[in-house]
Design an enzyme around this catalytic site. Structure first.
Site, PDB file in Angstrom:
ATOM      1  N   HIS A   1       0.838  -1.202   0.000  1.00  0.00           N
ATOM      2  CA  HIS A   1       0.000   0.000   0.000  1.00  0.00           C
ATOM      3  C   HIS A   1       0.876   1.256   0.000  1.00  0.00           C
ATOM      4  O   HIS A   1       0.608   2.209  -0.735  1.00  0.00           O
ATOM      5  CB  HIS A   1      -0.915   0.032   1.234  1.00  0.00           C
ATOM      6  CG  HIS A   1      -2.154  -0.775   1.103  1.00  0.00           C
ATOM      7  ND1 HIS A   1      -2.158  -2.144   1.223  1.00  0.00           N
ATOM      8  CD2 HIS A   1      -3.439  -0.395   0.873  1.00  0.00           C
ATOM      9  CE1 HIS A   1      -3.400  -2.577   1.077  1.00  0.00           C
ATOM     10  NE2 HIS A   1      -4.197  -1.541   0.853  1.00  0.00           N
TER      11      HIS A   1
ATOM     12  N   HIS B   1       1.672  -3.776   9.509  1.00  0.00           N
ATOM     13  CA  HIS B   1       3.043  -3.477   9.082  1.00  0.00           C
ATOM     14  C   HIS B   1       3.851  -2.842  10.201  1.00  0.00           C
ATOM     15  O   HIS B   1       3.315  -2.094  11.019  1.00  0.00           O
ATOM     16  CB  HIS B   1       3.058  -2.518   7.886  1.00  0.00           C
ATOM     17  CG  HIS B   1       2.717  -3.160   6.592  1.00  0.00           C
ATOM     18  ND1 HIS B   1       3.546  -4.053   5.969  1.00  0.00           N
ATOM     19  CD2 HIS B   1       1.627  -3.043   5.807  1.00  0.00           C
ATOM     20  CE1 HIS B   1       2.984  -4.452   4.849  1.00  0.00           C
ATOM     21  NE2 HIS B   1       1.809  -3.863   4.730  1.00  0.00           N
TER      22      HIS B   1
END
Length: 170
Positions: A107, A146
């Site tokens: 992303h 993440h």
């Protein structure tokens, strides 16, 4: 002396804890703006309605994503880094990750790739585009999928591929 991994994990926890017992719908929404659909819409709208740079913007972005996506997949498989939500105890992600591994953040890579190309062709939108890309990366940490270093690696990947594409087509 602390290791880089320890600092990374500590920073992850500090940021992730901000979302505990909170409504994360706005963070999830923000993260979803980095799923890729918005990039396609922006590219098509510029191609159709912006005669000065729209077509070249679209071609540059298409080439950049065609380069970034396979490299991203190779890096994920090469590093095979477990996501914090899968590795750390007593931690549940606020979203279901799209794949198993965390390094680099896809992303974030895609967002910084788009922000870099927007900045090149439309410098007056640079602050908006880069702020948005930074928030995409932050959202991935806040959602528990993440580590900060995954986001930094994604940012470097996105900017690097955008720079390569711009040097070829821009």
């Amino acid at each position: 002396m602390k290791s880089l991994t320890k600092y990374d994990t500590d920073l992850f926890y500090r940021l992730y804890r901000l979302t505990l017992k909170r409504d994360c719908r706005s963070i999830i929404w923000l993260s979803k703006t980095g799923d890729g659909y918005l990039y396609f819409v922006i590219g098509m709208l510029l191609w159709a309605f912006e005669p000065e740079h729209g077509e070249l913007f679209l071609y540059t972005a298409l080439m950049a994503y065609a380069l970034e996506l396979p490299l991203y997949v190779v890096l994920k498989k090469m590093f095979r880094r477990q996501r914090p939500c899968d590795l750390l105890l007593n931690l549940k992600a606020h979203v279901t990750p799209s794949d198993k591994f965390s390094l680099p953040s896809g992303h974030t890579a895609a967002a910084w790739l788009m922000a870099s190309i927007v900045t090149y062709y439309y410098p007056s939108f640079a602050i908006l585009a880069c702020s948005w890309a930074g928030l995409i990366g932050l959202s991935r940490i806040l959602l528990g999928v993440h580590y900060p270093s995954d986001v930094v690696a994604g940012m470097l990947l996105g900017i690097s591929i955008a720079s390569l594409s711009l040097s070829l087509l821009g």
